[in-house]
Design a protein around this motif. Structure first.
Motif, PDB file in Angstrom:
ATOM      1  N   LEU A  26       1.047  -1.110   0.112  1.00  0.00           N
ATOM      2  CA  LEU A  26       0.101   0.074  -0.040  1.00  0.00           C
ATOM      3  C   LEU A  26       1.002   1.219   0.019  1.00  0.00           C
ATOM      4  N   ALA A  27       2.114   0.933   0.586  1.00  0.00           N
ATOM      5  CA  ALA A  27       2.783   2.408   0.511  1.00  0.00           C
ATOM      6  C   ALA A  27       3.733   2.515  -0.607  1.00  0.00           C
ATOM      7  N   LEU A  28       3.646   1.503  -1.554  1.00  0.00           N
ATOM      8  CA  LEU A  28       4.567   1.498  -2.667  1.00  0.00           C
ATOM      9  C   LEU A  28       4.166   2.763  -3.581  1.00  0.00           C
ATOM     10  N   PRO A  29       2.784   2.995  -4.243  1.00  0.00           N
ATOM     11  CA  PRO A  29       2.887   4.080  -4.906  1.00  0.00           C
ATOM     12  C   PRO A  29       3.418   5.467  -4.397  1.00  0.00           C
ATOM     13  N   ALA A  30       3.077   5.798  -3.123  1.00  0.00           N
ATOM     14  CA  ALA A  30       3.682   6.963  -2.477  1.00  0.00           C
ATOM     15  C   ALA A  30       5.246   6.886  -2.657  1.00  0.00           C
ATOM     16  N   LEU A  31       5.849   5.915  -2.365  1.00  0.00           N
ATOM     17  CA  LEU A  31       7.284   5.667  -2.192  1.00  0.00           C
ATOM     18  C   LEU A  31       7.845   5.836  -3.631  1.00  0.00           C
ATOM     19  N   LEU A  32       7.357   5.136  -4.559  1.00  0.00           N
ATOM     20  CA  LEU A  32       7.551   5.493  -5.993  1.00  0.00           C
ATOM     21  C   LEU A  32       7.618   6.800  -6.533  1.00  0.00           C
TER      22      LEU A  32
ATOM     23  N   GLY B 101      -4.997  16.876 -11.223  1.00  0.00           N
ATOM     24  CA  GLY B 101      -4.190  15.732 -11.671  1.00  0.00           C
ATOM     25  C   GLY B 101      -3.343  15.508 -10.344  1.00  0.00           C
ATOM     26  N   THR B 102      -2.906  16.422  -9.708  1.00  0.00           N
ATOM     27  CA  THR B 102      -2.096  16.316  -8.461  1.00  0.00           C
ATOM     28  C   THR B 102      -2.723  15.908  -7.316  1.00  0.00           C
ATOM     29  N   VAL B 103      -3.861  16.595  -6.967  1.00  0.00           N
ATOM     30  CA  VAL B 103      -4.385  16.259  -5.804  1.00  0.00           C
ATOM     31  C   VAL B 103      -4.889  14.786  -5.392  1.00  0.00           C
ATOM     32  N   ILE B 104      -5.605  14.316  -6.682  1.00  0.00           N
ATOM     33  CA  ILE B 104      -6.158  13.173  -6.188  1.00  0.00           C
ATOM     34  C   ILE B 104      -5.269  11.989  -6.312  1.00  0.00           C
ATOM     35  N   PRO B 105      -4.408  11.824  -7.184  1.00  0.00           N
ATOM     36  CA  PRO B 105      -3.075  10.802  -6.853  1.00  0.00           C
ATOM     37  C   PRO B 105      -2.154  11.001  -5.545  1.00  0.00           C
ATOM     38  N   SER B 106      -1.861  12.311  -5.262  1.00  0.00           N
ATOM     39  CA  SER B 106      -1.029  12.629  -4.057  1.00  0.00           C
ATOM     40  C   SER B 106      -2.005  12.058  -2.832  1.00  0.00           C
ATOM     41  N   VAL B 107      -3.220  12.543  -2.728  1.00  0.00           N
ATOM     42  CA  VAL B 107      -4.010  12.259  -1.468  1.00  0.00           C
ATOM     43  C   VAL B 107      -3.999  10.626  -1.284  1.00  0.00           C
ATOM     44  N   LEU B 108      -4.742  10.078  -2.626  1.00  0.00           N
ATOM     45  CA  LEU B 108      -4.899   8.383  -2.496  1.00  0.00           C
ATOM     46  C   LEU B 108      -3.607   7.949  -2.136  1.00  0.00           C
ATOM     47  N   PHE B 109      -2.524   8.074  -2.945  1.00  0.00           N
ATOM     48  CA  PHE B 109      -1.095   7.467  -2.545  1.00  0.00           C
ATOM     49  C   PHE B 109      -0.851   7.839  -1.066  1.00  0.00           C
ATOM     50  N   SER B 110      -0.907   8.790  -0.506  1.00  0.00           N
ATOM     51  CA  SER B 110      -0.443   9.304   0.752  1.00  0.00           C
ATOM     52  C   SER B 110      -1.342   8.506   2.005  1.00  0.00           C
ATOM     53  N   MET B 112      -2.985   5.725   1.475  1.00  0.00           N
ATOM     54  CA  MET B 112      -2.711   4.268   1.590  1.00  0.00           C
ATOM     55  C   MET B 112      -1.351   4.104   2.117  1.00  0.00           C
ATOM     56  N   ALA B 113      -0.420   5.052   1.819  1.00  0.00           N
ATOM     57  CA  ALA B 113       0.865   4.960   2.721  1.00  0.00           C
ATOM     58  C   ALA B 113       0.504   5.433   4.051  1.00  0.00           C
ATOM     59  N   ALA B 114      -0.158   6.166   4.448  1.00  0.00           N
ATOM     60  CA  ALA B 114      -0.327   6.412   5.924  1.00  0.00           C
ATOM     61  C   ALA B 114      -1.049   5.492   6.631  1.00  0.00           C
ATOM     62  N   TRP B 204      -7.382  -3.967   2.621  1.00  0.00           N
ATOM     63  CA  TRP B 204      -7.935  -2.963   1.752  1.00  0.00           C
ATOM     64  C   TRP B 204      -9.238  -2.542   2.029  1.00  0.00           C
ATOM     65  N   MET B 205     -10.293  -3.439   2.256  1.00  0.00           N
ATOM     66  CA  MET B 205     -11.482  -2.874   2.749  1.00  0.00           C
ATOM     67  C   MET B 205     -11.625  -2.101   4.110  1.00  0.00           C
ATOM     68  N   THR B 206     -10.764  -2.456   4.981  1.00  0.00           N
ATOM     69  CA  THR B 206     -10.631  -1.894   6.153  1.00  0.00           C
ATOM     70  C   THR B 206     -10.199  -0.379   5.909  1.00  0.00           C
ATOM     71  N   LEU B 207      -9.275  -0.143   4.940  1.00  0.00           N
ATOM     72  CA  LEU B 207      -8.895   1.009   4.460  1.00  0.00           C
ATOM     73  C   LEU B 207     -10.051   1.786   4.039  1.00  0.00           C
ATOM     74  N   TRP B 208     -10.669   1.353   2.994  1.00  0.00           N
ATOM     75  CA  TRP B 208     -11.522   2.107   2.597  1.00  0.00           C
ATOM     76  C   TRP B 208     -12.883   2.351   3.023  1.00  0.00           C
ATOM     77  N   ARG B 209     -13.316   1.230   4.228  1.00  0.00           N
ATOM     78  CA  ARG B 209     -14.685   1.258   4.743  1.00  0.00           C
ATOM     79  C   ARG B 209     -14.440   1.991   5.905  1.00  0.00           C
ATOM     80  N   LEU B 210     -13.411   1.724   6.488  1.00  0.00           N
ATOM     81  CA  LEU B 210     -13.340   2.203   7.923  1.00  0.00           C
ATOM     82  C   LEU B 210     -12.409   3.333   8.363  1.00  0.00           C
ATOM     83  N   ALA B 211     -11.214   3.387   7.679  1.00  0.00           N
ATOM     84  CA  ALA B 211     -10.354   4.330   8.001  1.00  0.00           C
ATOM     85  C   ALA B 211     -10.509   5.570   7.197  1.00  0.00           C
ATOM     86  N   PHE B 212     -10.993   5.540   5.922  1.00  0.00           N
ATOM     87  CA  PHE B 212     -11.069   6.567   5.110  1.00  0.00           C
ATOM     88  C   PHE B 212     -12.436   7.290   5.392  1.00  0.00           C
ATOM     89  N   PRO B 213     -13.671   6.713   5.765  1.00  0.00           N
ATOM     90  CA  PRO B 213     -14.784   7.410   6.150  1.00  0.00           C
ATOM     91  C   PRO B 213     -14.222   8.382   7.442  1.00  0.00           C
TER      92      PRO B 213
END
Lengths: 306, 300
Positions: A26-32, B101-110, B112-114, B204-213
């Motif tokens: 899950l951290a991979l996209p941000a890392l890359l 184009g910047t905000v959507i990927p950067s926030v999604l990636f961030s 997931m990483a967080a 993956w489900m916990t991420l979107w169903r619990l943490a995200f909301p």
């Protein structure tokens, strides 16, 4: 995506257990993304500082040549001095003002919330827009001073070295005091009220409470805010670029602008990268110093005071 | 990043305030110095903004002769018409594309990483390392690396394109986004994660169903903050694009002011107003969403 996996997938429960499994992925996209456009350029700026490149020809390895030319150039100490002045003076203006305004805003009266909304506006504007506005506002012939016939305001604000530096510091403060006030507002609201109540019983006055309770309790907010201010002011570029372009006679040519001018106007990319490396080192050193002052685990929420 | 915390911090004391009676605490006695500075600062903030707005409705000839702080006697929309005819809608579109184009990927990636860092930051050495890397990124002035980025963009044949602006902007946004989001995910009660796991939910489900909301206010704040940075960004567009039709708004503003119409101050200020309006709208919408998000977060 999650909708497709609603069913019981008990197999997926296992990997969660000890750190492995799906989580690192899950951290991979941000890392890359970060490695590609932040870590690699960071290494690149160091490597390029040992080359010479005029943006058109090929990049040639020239060893320490760029370093020698930059370090022996009187422009470097000047740019460092200008950067230091802007950083130190804008810190000295912004910090007391932000603390006072933050304490004021921390009260719960409704009009103060309205004020906070209005205070925030400068932060929404681009530095380019702010610089353009102040350029027109301070114009010696057609600006505010001339229009209102106030001689004190009718100066050649951007034409005289000392004044231009003062204007840069004022405009920087105008832009960022709101943000730091909000940091302090949050910080003040987290101070336990019992401290004030106890001090009140001891008969402490407002001023003593401010210096004995509020200020010490704001220690971490002050460190957070100062770090942001100082590291941020190293890279002031847009504002100075549009407002003065480093002038008059290089009076406002701070490091970031110096890097841009050497690289993209004089086409000396190697020399510009030397400045880039210096910027990174100064920024890193200052951040470490401030963190040491804070003496706190960097992983503990840095925004706690925010 | 402040905005999330401010309402959060504001919530509790306010509630406590209205309920329980309170002895005369400092905030009840008037704070003259603070008040004076507060109102004074309001004037310092508002006067230039007021001046921009009224001047943008003045004709160029009136601008030179009228009192600068009085509204125009015969307001005109000509300045706005001129600016809109000058390609500003295109700059607007460019800025919007780059921001989205910047905000959507950067926030999604961030996010997931967080999530990954919070969920196994203690046990996975890899994720601990990733976290330290991002924390280091906070301390380093990334703008100092623009020259290698310029080289990289040229090598990727992306020079003078909007993609060239998006890619580094995503990378620049990640460190702070991960820090703020992970602080918020850390506040989600452990039992909720545990019960999701009992129900057989995947990470993956916990991420979107619990943490995200549950952390939506933080997501909104981080998105607004990143959008603002990109919307107002100047250095990257300046060095990574060249042709007028790739300009973003700040660059368009600077070019307009430095160009042949630059002497027309009311028109320049009209262009400034036009760049501010969308952000003001976003700010207004965002503030409301922030507050409702906070109250709804732990509703059930």
């Amino acid at each position: 995506m999650s909708a497709t996996t609603t069913g019981r997938t008990s197999s997926a429960v296992a990997p969660k257990a000890r750190g492995g499994g799906v989580l690192p992925w899950l951290a991979l996209p941000a890392l890359l993304a970060f490695v590609a456009f932040a870590v690699i350029p960071l290494i690149g700026v160091l490597l390029l500082s040992f080359t010479s490149w005029d943006t058109l020809g090929t990049i040639q390895l020239t060893g320490l040549e760029s370093w020698q030319s930059v370090l022996s150039d009187p422009g470097l100490p000047h740019a460092l001095w200008v950067t230091f002045l802007i950083t130190a003076l804008s810190w000295a203006v912004q910090t007391p003002a932000s603390i006072l305004i933050g304490v004021f805003l921390a009260g719960h009266q409704r009009y103060r919330e309205l004020l906070a909304v209005l205070y925030f506006i400068p932060l929404l504007l681009s530095s380019a827009a702010i610089a353009i506005t102040y350029k027109a506002l301070l114009d010696p012939n057609f600006g505010l001073g001339a229009g209102l016939h106030i001689d004190l305001l009718t100066q050649d604000w951007l034409g005289e070295p000392g004044l231009a530096l003062g204007v840069v510091i004022f405009v920087v403060s105008w832009q960022f005091i709101p943000f730091h006030s909000l940091l302090y507002q949050g910080g003040v609201r987290q101070i336990p009220r019992s401290l004030y109540e106890a001090a009140e019983l001891d008969g402490a006055g407002r001023v003593r409470m401010f210096f004995n309770i509020t200020l010490p309790q704001l220690k971490y907010t002050i460190i957070t805010s100062s770090t942001l201010m100082i590291v941020g002011s190293l890279t002031f570029f847009d504002l100075i670029f549009v407002l003065t372009e480093g002038g008059p006679s290089d009076a406002t040519r701070a490091l970031a602008l110096d890097m841009y001018k050497r690289g993209f106007q004089a086409n000396l990319m190697g020399a510009a990268c030397v400045i880039g490396v210096i910027l990174v080192l100064v920024g890193l050193a200052l951040a470490l110093l401030l963190r040491r002052l804070g003496g706190r685990d960097p992983n503990a929420s840095q925004l706690e005071g925010a | 990043m402040t905005a999330t915390h401010t309402p959060a911090a504001a919530k509790r004391p306010t509630a406590a305030h209205s309920r329980g009676r309170r002895p005369a605490t400092p905030s009840q006695r008037p704070n003259w110095l603070g008040g004076l500075i507060g109102w004074l600062w309001l004037a310092v903030v508002i006067i230039p903004i007021y001046w921009i707005v009224i001047t943008s409705f003045k004709t160029q000839s009136n601008y030179y002769v009228t009192n600068p702080l009085l509204p125009p006697s015969d307001p005109t929309l000509d300045n706005y018409r001129l600016v809109i005819e000058m390609d500003f809608p295109l700059y607007f579109l460019n800025s919007l594309l780059v921001a989205v184009g910047t905000v959507i990927p950067s926030v999604l990636f961030s996010f997931m990483a967080a999530y990954a860092i919070v969920r196994s930051g203690r046990t996975s050495r890899f994720l601990r390392g990733v976290n330290s890397l991002f924390l280091m990124g906070l301390a380093i002035p990334l703008q100092a690396t623009v020259i290698p980025i310029y080289l990289l963009i040229i090598k990727l044949s992306l020079y003078d394109s909007l993609t060239a602006l998006v890619l580094p902007s995503i990378a620049f946004a990640i460190p702070l986004s991960v820090l703020v989001l992970s602080n918020f995910i850390r506040d989600v009660p452990k039992e909720l994660f545990e019960s999701m796991r009992m129900d057989g939910a995947t990470e993956w489900m916990t991420l979107w169903r619990l943490a995200f909301p549950l952390t939506r206010p933080a997501v909104v704040t981080v998105s607004i903050y990143n959008a603002l940075n990109v919307w107002n960004g100047f250095l990257l567009p300046l060095i990574l694009t060249q042709s007028p039709d790739k300009r973003t708004l700040p660059l368009g503003l600077a070019a307009f002011q430095g160009g042949p119409y630059g002497v027309n101050v009311p028109a320049v200020l009209a262009s400034v107003v036009l760049t501010i309006v969308p952000i003001l709208v976003l700010y207004t919408v965002g503030r409301r969403q922030l507050l409702s998000g906070l109250t709804a977060g732990f509703g059930k």
